[in-house]
Scaffold this motif. Structure first.
Motif, PDB file in Angstrom:
ATOM      1  N   SER A 285       0.894  -0.583  -0.229  1.00  0.00           N
ATOM      2  CA  SER A 285       0.123   0.077   0.031  1.00  0.00           C
ATOM      3  C   SER A 285       1.344   1.060  -0.171  1.00  0.00           C
ATOM      4  CB  SER A 285      -0.839  -0.037   0.835  1.00  0.00           C
ATOM      5  OG  SER A 285      -1.973  -1.218   0.978  1.00  0.00           O
ATOM      6  N   PHE A 286       1.965   0.729   0.769  1.00  0.00           N
ATOM      7  CA  PHE A 286       3.307   1.732   0.702  1.00  0.00           C
ATOM      8  C   PHE A 286       4.030   3.026  -0.790  1.00  0.00           C
ATOM      9  CE2 PHE A 286       7.351   3.514   0.551  1.00  0.00           C
ATOM     10  CZ  PHE A 286       7.340   5.281   1.773  1.00  0.00           C
ATOM     11  N   LEU A 287       3.433   1.689  -1.285  1.00  0.00           N
ATOM     12  CA  LEU A 287       4.235   1.414  -2.859  1.00  0.00           C
ATOM     13  C   LEU A 287       3.236   1.633  -4.142  1.00  0.00           C
ATOM     14  CD1 LEU A 287       6.675  -1.492  -3.114  1.00  0.00           C
ATOM     15  CD2 LEU A 287       7.541   0.678  -3.257  1.00  0.00           C
ATOM     16  N   GLY A 288       1.538   1.564  -3.044  1.00  0.00           N
ATOM     17  CA  GLY A 288       1.019   3.314  -3.818  1.00  0.00           C
ATOM     18  C   GLY A 288       0.302   1.530  -5.119  1.00  0.00           C
ATOM     19  N   ILE A 289       0.513  -0.091  -4.632  1.00  0.00           N
ATOM     20  CA  ILE A 289      -0.127  -0.913  -5.666  1.00  0.00           C
ATOM     21  C   ILE A 289      -0.733  -1.568  -5.092  1.00  0.00           C
ATOM     22  CG2 ILE A 289       2.030  -0.778  -7.224  1.00  0.00           C
ATOM     23  CD1 ILE A 289       2.889  -2.738  -5.824  1.00  0.00           C
ATOM     24  N   GLY A 290      -0.858  -1.340  -3.773  1.00  0.00           N
ATOM     25  CA  GLY A 290      -1.992  -2.127  -2.334  1.00  0.00           C
ATOM     26  C   GLY A 290      -3.493  -1.300  -2.709  1.00  0.00           C
ATOM     27  N   VAL A 291      -3.810  -1.258  -1.413  1.00  0.00           N
ATOM     28  CA  VAL A 291      -5.445  -0.582  -1.098  1.00  0.00           C
ATOM     29  C   VAL A 291      -4.804   0.494  -1.653  1.00  0.00           C
ATOM     30  CG1 VAL A 291      -6.907  -0.053   0.579  1.00  0.00           C
ATOM     31  CG2 VAL A 291      -5.916  -2.332   0.497  1.00  0.00           C
ATOM     32  N   GLN A 292      -5.798   1.296  -2.274  1.00  0.00           N
ATOM     33  CA  GLN A 292      -5.783   2.081  -3.311  1.00  0.00           C
ATOM     34  C   GLN A 292      -7.171   3.009  -2.383  1.00  0.00           C
ATOM     35  OE1 GLN A 292      -4.394   2.436  -6.139  1.00  0.00           O
ATOM     36  NE2 GLN A 292      -3.462   1.096  -5.845  1.00  0.00           N
TER      37      GLN A 292
ATOM     38  N   ILE B 157       0.690   6.053   5.440  1.00  0.00           N
ATOM     39  CA  ILE B 157       2.389   6.499   5.631  1.00  0.00           C
ATOM     40  C   ILE B 157       2.613   7.470   4.868  1.00  0.00           C
ATOM     41  CG2 ILE B 157       4.475   5.835   5.679  1.00  0.00           C
ATOM     42  CD1 ILE B 157       3.550   3.814   8.222  1.00  0.00           C
ATOM     43  N   ASN B 158       2.425   7.021   3.383  1.00  0.00           N
ATOM     44  CA  ASN B 158       3.150   7.325   1.515  1.00  0.00           C
ATOM     45  C   ASN B 158       2.631   9.382   1.708  1.00  0.00           C
ATOM     46  OD1 ASN B 158       3.896   7.829  -0.390  1.00  0.00           O
ATOM     47  ND2 ASN B 158       2.179   6.939  -1.484  1.00  0.00           N
ATOM     48  N   ALA B 159       0.922   9.047   2.172  1.00  0.00           N
ATOM     49  CA  ALA B 159       0.678  10.549   1.887  1.00  0.00           C
ATOM     50  C   ALA B 159       0.953  11.365   2.350  1.00  0.00           C
ATOM     51  CB  ALA B 159      -1.094  10.433   2.299  1.00  0.00           C
TER      52      ALA B 159
END
Lengths: 289, 318
Positions: free
Chosen positions: A228-235, A245-247
């Motif tokens: 999800s952090f990488l943007g390819i998990g839960v959208q 965390i990513n956002a």
């Protein structure tokens, strides 16, 4: 029995503070995940207007902690605490669902690897070994690359990567139990293989599998958050700790708390699961180590 | 003679693993949304045009033929061209991104091996003492704190608050001292988890070795302590650690996806993630294949090095 174990392992620890902390924290986080989003939506409701505090802005962006929104609001004014609770829901759901799937597949494959005829067992175990040729998350990334990002692909990908280690563990234990005298005795009295496995072999495994599962769930939650952090998990906009965390990295300098809260809750969950796993293993399997 | 045979068998096994990976990647292609012809023909193409293109590209041939062709092309580094943007050949994409990823991964694996073996030995020698306890605590943290938590936290503390290193990757830094500063945080964070694992393993292996009889003999003979630790004990204890360096490399590769995203380093990891978000199949395939191949090659090399270090393995043919 107990006194013997005590002699072998030195003074037996009666109270394991890490295990107790782990269990308490897990209970708390499960309750938080189940009721958190509901309670927040109910507390923040406005008359005549339905409000989902997880998805809808409830106030100004970047409100600090304290006051009406316990932990403040995020970059578009959504309630941080409600989103943390909803993220806990996703992480725990993925963690435990994947573990149930990988346990079912892993136990079946592991038992078949010992008890099935050679033409079934050998290819199955070669496949299991082959799965280790791939670093776990690389395979997960490939699978997501094929099906596309999302919650279901994450569950599929992590289930596919998780079962081989369970299968290998089960096979090792089953192999050592298979030649125990009580199993042979039961076989001699005419018990079927199915009866042997379900009555005499598998019940011996539940303890160790429970302990190992806790640690594996921690690994799965970590993997889900990584994806999800990488943007390819839960959208987005579905909240997940990794995604939050990513956002939060975008406003890191001005609003570090948006980063720290999901980091803290994620790390504590991982710690707690590991503590419970280690503690259970020590408590339930005194002969091990 | 037996050793040559063992080496050949290990090489063959490495090759088979590569074939397994290529097969999984090839099969994955069959499940992806549109095939190459659909993507290249574009949205406006009629089904007939797509069919014609598919025939031209040879996509309607039976799958074993296409698989052999896929492997042959992959062996030459040919993975086709990207579906999007300037349709850059994937070979060029790899040539651009791979050196950066290799650079960071090799630095990280060297750092984690050096620090891991050093700290592990220290902890084992002073078992249950203060150094041991602090090393154990640190390594537990290193194993459990995920690197996507570590990365932004350290960026906040070191880069934003203390202003010692740059926050983001700067391509112009590549050839200067600035590169060292840009790489410091990424390499450190990437190395954290392998470092912690190798520390724990070295410690366990050293403790085990230090209790063996040949060590007691060496002490009785009056071997000086430093030589005892490094010449006698560590030389024996290090073998499982070297095997583990191969397997922890997998963790490191996983980490490189996260580190490259977190620090905007244009390496293979970041390229893969971006390709997945676009649905750019050739790029995904190439990147996953190259990453998997690096893992297999390193593990093969490690297994081949072991017999050189340990006469026991040499004699019992792996």
């Amino acid at each position: 029995m107990r006194s013997k174990a005590t002699k072998e392992r030195g003074p037996r620890r009666k109270f394991d503070p890490l295990l107790v902390f782990g269990i308490l924290f897990l209970v708390a986080i499960v309750l938080f995940a189940i009721f958190g989003p509901l309670v927040r939506s109910w507390m923040l409701r406005t008359p005549g207007q339905p409000l989902d505090s997880v998805y809808d802005p409830v106030g100004m962006p970047f409100l600090s902690a304290g006051g009406k929104y316990v932990l403040g609001t995020d970059d578009i004014g959504r309630d941080l605490m409600a989103r943390l609770a909803a993220g806990a829901r996703i992480s725990l759901f993925v963690g435990f669902l994947v573990q149930i799937i990988s346990l079912s597949v892993g136990v079946t494959v592991g038992v078949l690897g010992e008890f099935a005829p050679r033409w079934v067992a050998v290819p199955l175990m070669r496949l299991t070994d082959g799965m280790f040729a791939f670093p776990d998350i690389l395979l997960a990334i490939l699978i997501i690359g094929v099906i596309g990002p999302g919650l279901v692909p994450v569950i599929v990908a992590l289930s596919i990567t998780a079962w081989p280690s369970v299968a290998r563990l089960v096979k090792t234990y089953v192999a050592s139990l298979k030649d125990r005298e009580y199993v042979i005795a039961s076989k001699a009295t005419g018990a079927s293989t199915f009866y042997l496995v379900t009555r005499h072999v598998l019940p011996q495994l539940w303890n160790i599998l429970l302990a190992v599962s806790m640690i594996e769930v921690a690994g799965t939650i970590l993997a889900e958050s990584s994806l999800s952090f990488l943007g390819i998990g839960v959208q987005a906009p579905t909240p997940s700790w990794g995604g939050m965390i990513n956002a939060a990295r975008g406003n890191l300098n001005s609003y570090p708390m948006l980063l720290f809260w999901p980091c803290i809750i994620l790390s504590l969950t991982i710690f707690a699961l590991n503590f419970v796993g280690d503690g259970l293993r020590a408590a339930l399997d005194p002969k091990g180590q | 003679m037996r050793l040559t045979k063992a080496i050949l068998i290990r090489l063959l096994f490495g090759l088979l693993s590569l074939l397994f990976i290529s097969f999984v990647i090839f099969v994955a292609q069959a499940f992806s949304k549109g095939d190459a012809a659909t993507m290249i023909a574009g949205e406006k193409a009629t089904p007939q045009q797509v069919q014609q293109l598919r025939h031209q590209m040879g996509l309607d041939r039976p799958w074993p033929v296409r698989y052999v062709e896929f492997v042959a092309n992959a062996a030459h580094g040919e993975f086709g061209s990207s579906y999007y943007g300037t349709h850059e050949p994937v070979r060029d994409t790899l040539a651009r991104t791979l050196p950066l990823t290799l650079n960071i991964s090799i630095l990280a694996i060297l750092l984690s091996a050096a620090v891991g073996i050093g700290l592990g030995t220290l902890a084992a020698v002073f078992r249950n003492g203060f150094p041991d306890r602090s090393v154990l605590t640190l390594s537990t943290l290193g194993v459990t704190v995920p690197n996507f938590v570590l990365a932004p936290t350290l960026v906040y503390l070191v880069a934003l608050k203390i202003h010692q290193v740059p926050v983001d990757w700067n391509p112009t830094d590549l050839a200067s001292f600035g590169m060292f500063r840009s790489l410091l945080l990424p390499v450190l964070i990437l190395a954290a988890r392998p470092m912690a694992l190798l520390t724990r393993l070295t410690r366990a292996s050293m403790i085990d070795t230090l209790q063996q009889e040949f060590i007691r003999t060496a002490v009785a003979k009056g071997v000086p302590p430093l030589r005892l630790i490094f010449g006698h004990a560590l030389r024996n204890a290090i073998l499982p650690v070297i095997t583990a360096i191969g397997t922890t490399f997998g963790i490191l590769l996983t980490g490189s996806f996260i580190i490259e995203t977190a620090f905007s380093i244009p390496g293979v990891g970041k390229t893969t993630i971006e390709a997945i978000q676009r649905g750019d199949t050739p790029v995904i395939q190439a990147c996953v294949f190259v990453t998997g191949a690096m893992f297999i090659v390193l593990n093969t090399v490690v297994d081949l090095i072991l017999p050189l270090l340990d006469p026991r393995i040499r004699e019992s043919q792996i």
